[in-house]
Design an enzyme around this catalytic site. Structure first.
Site, PDB file in Angstrom:
ATOM      1  N   GLU A 131       0.930  -1.253   0.238  1.00 44.65           N
ATOM      2  CA  GLU A 131      -0.053   0.229  -0.075  1.00 44.65           C
ATOM      3  C   GLU A 131       1.175   1.062   0.045  1.00 44.65           C
ATOM      4  OE1 GLU A 131      -2.740  -3.382   1.186  1.00 44.65           O
ATOM      5  OE2 GLU A 131      -0.389  -2.267   2.303  1.00 44.65           O
ATOM      6  N   HIS A 201     -11.202  -5.939   7.892  1.00 46.42           N
ATOM      7  CA  HIS A 201     -12.592  -5.259   6.897  1.00 46.42           C
ATOM      8  C   HIS A 201     -13.504  -4.672   7.211  1.00 46.42           C
ATOM      9  CE1 HIS A 201      -9.803  -8.525   5.619  1.00 46.42           C
ATOM     10  NE2 HIS A 201      -9.727  -8.475   4.549  1.00 46.42           N
TER      11      HIS A 201
END
Length: 409
Positions: A131, A201
């Site tokens: 990321e 998540h």
């Protein structure tokens, strides 16, 4: 064996039960859901006349017009609308590229499905699982003049890129005295709960960026909003973190204009006007707020003792913030000065959440107009559990309770 008296009564009992005029409730219940929400524009005309919508001409000059004759819409869900926005950006801007983990395959939520085949693997491509590298690469691309549309696969994993976003993307224009900037960077990422995402998540990290001057943070509520706000983000002269509520990717469906258009960043939208209380939210919780409003005006029998009759005709103003940073101070303050009450709803935890900043500013600007303390309805200050996620998020019952308490103060 039935007695002769009971045998005579059975036909009458069955006749009453099976010929009753009371109809069973619909499969989805009487309360609104995401699929039946009044927010969603189900007709061509309502979609084309969406407030704040600005058409972008086909010449690419940035000019616009307000004519809707001859324009068409198509039924889309949110992930299709996001894909449509990126397709328009790629087709109109030869310098635009889309990249991230698995985007060439369509992505986890299918938002980039078919884009690599349509525009080529040099413009829509996969990256390694890093990321920090994805955002750092996007910053470099945008500083070189490219339109960089990066994807972080889940907002929960944006934190390795936090330094790049907050210390580089947000500051490079200031740091270089305007010689460089990465305003052509947009970072897309799925956010909020999905029902079973657990601690890694289902997070809502928008509040972590509130102090990052130089960034913009946007969260749409529906397909039409997603397309217009994403195109607005891609063309905005500032780096934007665009967070897409993942549970709405397939559940929210509406008519979306097929032409190129943008919706403005930094401007909230009033969904329901009112005069007694302001209810403010963004993303998925807006639909819980809508359900709560129906519960207040027409409570089910089991809720009637908890909703005083005097409050059932209350006129509640519901506002979708849309842009979290910078948030629309003027619209919110103007509303609260009229209603005298404010309830803020968001999925992120309460401590240092976006609601805290809004509450502080409203208290400063509306102190003498407030008839009740500003109320926040949020997720709990705890990691999302692997089970029972619905108890973590601010559902309709919690919103109902907060509204009743604030109206009764």
């Amino acid at each position: 064996m039935f007695s002769s008296t009971l045998r005579k009564r059975i036909p009458r009992i069955l006749n009453v039960r099976f010929n009753s005029t009371v109809e069973p409730p619909p499969a989805g219940g009487h309360l609104p859901s995401v699929s039946t929400s009044q927010f969603l524009r189900s007709t061509r005309d309502t979609a084309l006349r969406t407030p704040d919508l600005v058409w972008v001409d086909e010449e690419g000059s940035g000019a616009s017009n307000n004519l809707v004759g001859g324009r068409e819409t198509r039924k889309m869900n949110t992930y299709q609308a996001v894909r449509d926005a990126m397709s328009i950006a790629l087709s109109k801007d030869d310098d635009a590229v889309v990249f991230g983990e698995d985007v060439a395959f369509g992505g986890v939520f299918r938002c980039t499905m078919g884009l690599a085949e349509e525009f080529g693997r040099e413009r829509v491509f996969n990256t390694p699982l890093t990321e920090q590298g994805i955002v750092g690469f996007g910053i470099g691309l945008s500083m070189m003049g490219h339109t960089a549309i990066a994807e972080i696969q889940f907002a929960d994993y944006i934190f390795p890129a936090f330094d790049q976003l907050v210390n580089e993307a947000a500051k490079v224009r200031y740091r270089s005295g305007g010689q460089y900037n990465c305003g052509k960077l947009t970072v897309r990422t799925p956010t909020m709960s999905v029902g079973h995402g657990g601690l890694y998540h289902s997070q809502s990290p928008e509040g972590f960026f509130m102090g990052a001057s130089g960034l913009k943070v946007v969260i749409p509520r529906s397909p039409l909003q997603a397309k217009g706000l994403l195109l607005g983000s891609i063309r905005d002269p500032n780096p934007v973190v665009f967070m897409e509520p993942k549970i709405l990717y397939r559940s929210a469906i509406e008519q979306v204009p097929v032409d190129d258009f943008v919706l403005p960043l930094g401007r909230a939208e009033t969904l329901f006007p009112g005069s007694d209380l302001t209810l403010l939210s963004w993303g998925t919780p807006l639909y819980h707020c809508e359900t709560a409003l129906h519960m207040i005006s027409s409570p089910a029998p089991e809720l009637e003792p908890h909703v005083p009759a005097s409050l059932r005709k209350a006129k509640i103003e519901l506002i979708d913030l849309r842009t979290i940073l910078p948030w629309d101070v003027d619209t919110v303050v103007e509303s609260v000065k009229r209603t005298g009450r404010l309830v803020i709803v968001h999925e992120a935890g309460m401590t240092a959440g976006v609601g805290a900043e809004i509450a502080a500013e409203v208290q400063k600007r509306c102190f003498l107009k407030l008839n009740a303390p500003v109320k926040r309805v949020t997720g709990w200050d705890a990691p999302n559990g692997l089970q029972y996620e619905k108890f973590q998020i601010p559902d309709a019952i919690r919103v109902l309770d907060a509204v009743v308490e604030t109206l009764s103060y």
